[in-house]
Design an enzyme around this catalytic site. Structure first.
Site, PDB file in Angstrom:
ATOM      1  N   GLU A   1      59.385 119.593 -47.031  1.00 21.49           N
ATOM      2  CA  GLU A   1      60.604 120.130 -47.647  1.00 21.49           C
ATOM      3  C   GLU A   1      61.091 119.230 -48.786  1.00 21.49           C
ATOM      4  O   GLU A   1      61.468 119.706 -49.858  1.00 21.49           O
ATOM      5  CB  GLU A   1      61.702 120.270 -46.590  1.00 21.49           C
ATOM      6  CG  GLU A   1      61.380 121.370 -45.586  1.00 21.49           C
ATOM      7  CD  GLU A   1      62.356 121.446 -44.418  1.00 21.49           C
ATOM      8  OE1 GLU A   1      62.446 122.513 -43.798  1.00 21.49           O
ATOM      9  OE2 GLU A   1      63.027 120.444 -44.110  1.00 21.49           O
TER      10      GLU A   1
ATOM     11  N   CYS B   1      69.770 119.350 -41.589  1.00 18.00           N
ATOM     12  CA  CYS B   1      69.647 120.762 -41.984  1.00 18.00           C
ATOM     13  C   CYS B   1      70.538 121.154 -43.165  1.00 18.00           C
ATOM     14  O   CYS B   1      70.074 121.782 -44.120  1.00 18.00           O
ATOM     15  CB  CYS B   1      70.034 121.673 -40.824  1.00 18.00           C
ATOM     16  SG  CYS B   1      69.879 120.974 -39.176  1.00 18.00           S
TER      17      CYS B   1
ATOM     18  N   TYR C   1      57.620 118.651 -41.269  1.00 16.01           N
ATOM     19  CA  TYR C   1      58.376 119.546 -42.141  1.00 16.01           C
ATOM     20  C   TYR C   1      59.315 118.804 -43.095  1.00 16.01           C
ATOM     21  O   TYR C   1      59.564 119.260 -44.205  1.00 16.01           O
ATOM     22  CB  TYR C   1      59.113 120.619 -41.319  1.00 16.01           C
ATOM     23  CG  TYR C   1      60.325 120.142 -40.564  1.00 16.01           C
ATOM     24  CD1 TYR C   1      61.588 120.218 -41.144  1.00 16.01           C
ATOM     25  CD2 TYR C   1      60.231 119.650 -39.271  1.00 16.01           C
ATOM     26  CE1 TYR C   1      62.710 119.803 -40.456  1.00 16.01           C
ATOM     27  CE2 TYR C   1      61.349 119.226 -38.572  1.00 16.01           C
ATOM     28  CZ  TYR C   1      62.585 119.303 -39.168  1.00 16.01           C
ATOM     29  OH  TYR C   1      63.704 118.892 -38.493  1.00 16.01           O
TER      30      TYR C   1
ATOM     31  N   HIS D   1      62.056 150.076 -47.011  1.00 17.98           N
ATOM     32  CA  HIS D   1      61.254 150.036 -48.219  1.00 17.98           C
ATOM     33  C   HIS D   1      62.142 149.955 -49.450  1.00 17.98           C
ATOM     34  O   HIS D   1      63.172 150.614 -49.483  1.00 17.98           O
ATOM     35  CB  HIS D   1      60.399 151.312 -48.275  1.00 17.98           C
ATOM     36  CG  HIS D   1      59.431 151.308 -49.405  1.00 17.98           C
ATOM     37  ND1 HIS D   1      58.311 150.489 -49.412  1.00 17.98           N
ATOM     38  CD2 HIS D   1      59.415 152.008 -50.564  1.00 17.98           C
ATOM     39  CE1 HIS D   1      57.657 150.693 -50.544  1.00 17.98           C
ATOM     40  NE2 HIS D   1      58.299 151.601 -51.255  1.00 17.98           N
TER      41      HIS D   1
ATOM     42  N   CYS E   1      72.414 116.931 -38.236  1.00 17.19           N
ATOM     43  CA  CYS E   1      72.272 118.239 -38.886  1.00 17.19           C
ATOM     44  C   CYS E   1      73.260 118.405 -40.037  1.00 17.19           C
ATOM     45  O   CYS E   1      72.882 118.765 -41.148  1.00 17.19           O
ATOM     46  CB  CYS E   1      72.476 119.333 -37.837  1.00 17.19           C
ATOM     47  SG  CYS E   1      72.408 120.975 -38.520  1.00 17.19           S
TER      48      CYS E   1
ATOM     49  N   GLY F   1      53.457 114.167 -42.720  1.00 18.19           N
ATOM     50  CA  GLY F   1      52.878 115.515 -42.689  1.00 18.19           C
ATOM     51  C   GLY F   1      53.733 116.506 -41.930  1.00 18.19           C
ATOM     52  O   GLY F   1      53.285 117.604 -41.618  1.00 18.19           O
TER      53      GLY F   1
ATOM     54  N   LYS G   1      70.057 119.274 -46.578  1.00 24.46           N
ATOM     55  CA  LYS G   1      68.669 119.596 -46.957  1.00 24.46           C
ATOM     56  C   LYS G   1      68.580 121.002 -47.562  1.00 24.46           C
ATOM     57  O   LYS G   1      68.020 121.222 -48.620  1.00 24.46           O
ATOM     58  CB  LYS G   1      67.787 119.460 -45.701  1.00 24.46           C
ATOM     59  CG  LYS G   1      66.323 119.659 -45.876  1.00 24.46           C
ATOM     60  CD  LYS G   1      65.776 121.007 -45.493  1.00 24.46           C
ATOM     61  CE  LYS G   1      66.183 121.670 -44.236  1.00 24.46           C
ATOM     62  NZ  LYS G   1      65.367 121.452 -43.074  1.00 24.46           N
TER      63      LYS G   1
ATOM     64  N   GLU H   1      58.821 144.817 -44.350  1.00 24.95           N
ATOM     65  CA  GLU H   1      58.271 146.066 -43.795  1.00 24.95           C
ATOM     66  C   GLU H   1      56.790 145.927 -43.464  1.00 24.95           C
ATOM     67  O   GLU H   1      56.249 146.665 -42.642  1.00 24.95           O
ATOM     68  CB  GLU H   1      58.496 147.239 -44.757  1.00 24.95           C
ATOM     69  CG  GLU H   1      57.674 147.166 -46.032  1.00 24.95           C
ATOM     70  CD  GLU H   1      57.894 148.375 -46.949  1.00 24.95           C
ATOM     71  OE1 GLU H   1      57.868 149.512 -46.457  1.00 24.95           O
ATOM     72  OE2 GLU H   1      58.077 148.168 -48.164  1.00 24.95           O
TER      73      GLU H   1
END
Ligand code: FAD
Length: 454
Positions: free
Chosen positions: A183, A50, A179, A438, A45, A177, A53, A443
């Site tokens: 990415e 992670c 992630y 908002h 990681c 195929g 990346k 939301e």
């Protein structure tokens, strides 16, 4: 707790996400703990996963930000990108994190061995030319990239090397195929590399909701990524100038400076000495463990990617904390793998928790699907073409929200919040009773009123 028969109460092999957490927690509970790391503290990681990346994703996303800024009146002079600067800064940050991990272990009183450990028996490890005994052994050795065997396989790189390229190629083919391929396609494309994504299936990210996958494919193609679905690389040949010519199953050839394979990962269980014990592996080489992470050898436990369940950092960490609690605080916790949120840091991001529409239709008698697709406010000035898609999947019988999916900027951040509600069993009624913030994209999740039921 201390059992003087052994040198340690717990010997952890692998100082990645799971190992470090299990070691620290166990030491905090009073156990005498040692950990072995053969390469880099923080594991996949921190070093080749992670963290770097996500830094690369940030770097690559600036290209679109410059365009958007123009729509808001900024004059952005011609931009240039310097890979060497990114690499240098990324490496410095990772070295800083390596140091933090060393400090965390030291502060917790964990003894660190910086070498490869081999299991010699149910309670015995060899490392650094020494034999060490431990009441429990925890294997968290993670995984490594898998590249299939085919003519030219020796010419390809994997994500491990992609983090340390000397220079960016003019063009790259990325195979896979999952992630990681998606990415990296966004990363290289954003950094100005002509990017081809080659995948043997008809659409990538098969674990994710079909709607989101389809729109992500459109968004990626619109950003200039060449998607080659239903296609495989049959062979790769190196040309005289060093370029790689890939022959595709479609008969086409693709010439690129690099070919990167992201075709899955295999557990790191080879040559680990597990054959000196009763530890059993599945057909992929993952360690078989029970609900309490105990292997077929009662003194040996395993967590994280090496058990082949859910290969994500927060999962390995969670498993590590549970195990420490069970071993040294009398806990009986088991890991619940339902409703684990996750994100793909594609461009735009994809965030998800719970069941996809397709999975829910198989699992529940009837489901309500709420779906909203719109142009986010940030992209409303000018034509960047980037849309947001949000989707709620509700079990009609109980009104429980069983799936929450988003494709759009910040999806990972937004879904993390909604994951708490979904894990806690929130119903669509609870979502409706929640007041929105908002103007945000998020939301929309509390204002969707029209469902398709079936
Ligand atoms: P690892 O972190 O892999 O650690 C295992 C450690 O064991 C390594 O440091 C290794 O050197 C060491 N080791 C192995 N054998 C021995 C031995 N015999 N002796 C001593 N040491 C040994 N997850 C996310 O949640 N989010 C993401 O965005 C994400 N992105 C990723 C991107 C990429 C490119 C990759 C490859 C992975 C990504 N992951 C992501 C997955 C995540 O990195 C892993 O799930 C996580 O690191 C697993 O932790 P672990 O403790 O099981 O193993």
């Amino acid at each position: 707790m201390a059992d003087s028969k052994y040198d340690y109460d717990l010997f952890v092999i692998g100082a990645g996400s799971g190992g470090v957490r299990a070691a620290r927690m166990s030491a905090q509970y009073g156990a005498r703990v040692a950990i072995a790391e053969q390469q880099y503290l923080g594991g996949t990681c921190v070093n080749v996963g992670c963290v770097p990346k996500k830094l690369f994703v940030y770097a690559s996303a600036f290209r679109d930000d410059f365009t958007t800024a123009g729509n808001f009146g900024w004059h952005v002079p011609e931009t240039t990108f310097d890979w060497a600067t990114l690499l240098r800064n990324k490496n410095a940050e990772i070295e800083r994190l390596n140091g933090i991990y060393a400090k965390l272990l030291d502060n917790a009183g964990v003894v660190l061995y910086r070498d490869r450990a081999v299991v010699e028996g149910p309670h015995e490890i060899s490392i650094d030319g020494k034999r060490i005994t431990s009441r429990h052994i925890l294997v968290c050795t993670g995984g490594k990239p898998f590249v299939p065997d085919f003519p030219g396989a020796e010419l390809v790189i994997t994500s491990d090397q992609a983090f340390f390229l000397e220079r960016l190629p003019p063009a790259i083919a990325i195979v896979g195929g999952g992630y990681i391929s998606v990415e990296f396609a966004g990363i290289f494309n954003g950094l100005g590399v002509e990017t081809h994504l080659v995948y043997r299936g008809s659409l990538f990210l098969k674990e994710f909701d079909q709607d989101l996958r389809e729109i992500l494919a459109k968004e990626m193609a619109a950003k200039g990524i060449h998607l080659h679905f239903d296609t495989e690389i049959e062979r790769i040949d190196e040309e005289a100038n060093g370029a790689l010519r890939s022959t595709l199953s479609s008969g086409q050839t693709l010439t690129t400076g690099l070919v990167m394979y992201a075709t899955g990962r295999t557990p790191n269980t080879e040559s680990l000495g597990l054959n000196n014990t009763a530890v059993a592996l599945d057909q992929h080489g993952a360690i078989l463990v029970d609900d309490h992470f105990q292997s077929h050898e009662p003194s040996i436990y395993a967590i994280g990617d090496v058990i082949g369940r859910v290969a994500l950092t927060p999962v390995a960490i969670h498993e590590g904390m549970l195990l420490a609690d069970n071993l040294f605080r009398g806990g009986k916790g088991v890991m619940n793998y339902e409703f684990i949120p996750t994100a793909v840091f594609s461009q735009p991001n994809l965030g998800t928790v719970g069941y996809t529409e397709q999975q829910a239709r198989q699992r529940f008698t009837k489901v309500d699907i709420y779906r909203s697709e719109f142009t986010p406010m940030k992209h409303s000035l000018g034509d960047t073409g980037e849309n947001v898609l949000m989707k709620l999947v509700v079990d009609t019988e109980t009104d429980r929200v069983v799936g929450c999916h988003m494709l759009g900027e910040g999806a990972g951040e937004i879904i993390q919040g909604f994951a708490v509600a979904i894990k806690a069993g929130a119903t669509k009624g609870d979502f409706d009773a929640t007041v929105g913030i908002h103007p945000t994209a998020a939301e929309e999740f509390v204002t969707m009123r029209t469902a398709v039921t079936g």
